[in-house]
Design a protein around this motif. Sequence first.
Motif: not given
Length: 304
Positions: A101-126
Amino acid sequence: MPPRSGSNWGEQSQAEFGPWRCHWRRLGSKQSPALVLLHGFGAASGHWRDNAADFEAAGFCVYAIDLLGFGQSDQPSIKLDNRIWSLQLQKFLIEVVQGPAVLVGNSLGALVALTTAVFAPELVVAVVAAPLPDPTLIQPLPLRRSPWKRKLERFLVNSIARLLPLGPLIALLRQPALLRLGIGSAYSNPARINQELVKLIQQPARRSGAPGALAGMVRGMALRPGAATAPQLLPRLSCPLLLLWGKQDRLVPVQISKKILAYIPKNRCDLELIEGIGHCFHDEDPERFNQLVLNWLKAGNISA
């Protein structure tokens, strides 16, 4: 038909993450590309009250979750940090979204999105981060810390978390007048601070588990390893990143955005500085926020 706007938007349900229940919502066809909205500290999935419908109209299946400790999700008293919330999100992407999925995060949510994109890159498009806070962007953690120093840090943080009068403090801060004052520090546009927003933030703070969850966040975020902080995550990011930052953000100053650019190649990051906007761009000016995100996704030919 589920509501398309307001804090009660979308078709709502519960999912399991270990022994805990996690609240989530969806708007759009499951066959459409997925886009997941991630709220900031103190907020919940309802905070995307004027965003989901535009993304759904653009052809996305829009999801949002309440991170553990927030909204209608359980409030465990365990250590809570962006690694735990990322694991929650990964399980949600695998079992509910059933794909990247595309992840759109505000503040803490953005840090969670970044963490997920690094630890599970196959699950994150952008990733869209609006904005991306982390205290370690101001003072990075050393790459190596001696065992005695780590033990001392754990002792001090755990002691502070136990001694802080979090119950009375939360009871005080959830009073409408003080709550509006706190929300005002995150908003440049006071017209958006209405009763719906106050109620959205106030309700989780009234639950019995709120003090324990907050103590868990204090412990978890303060005791994270360096590998879970933004300065070490950003160089490992492989998907496209859009940073949106309000120039009037009083909580996370716009100067932090320039520090982020130093950690990530420019061809993988686009930065937009927004005049007249504070910490919650997506809710202060949802129409402009939605259009900026959709234009960026379209320009990059990005879909799930």
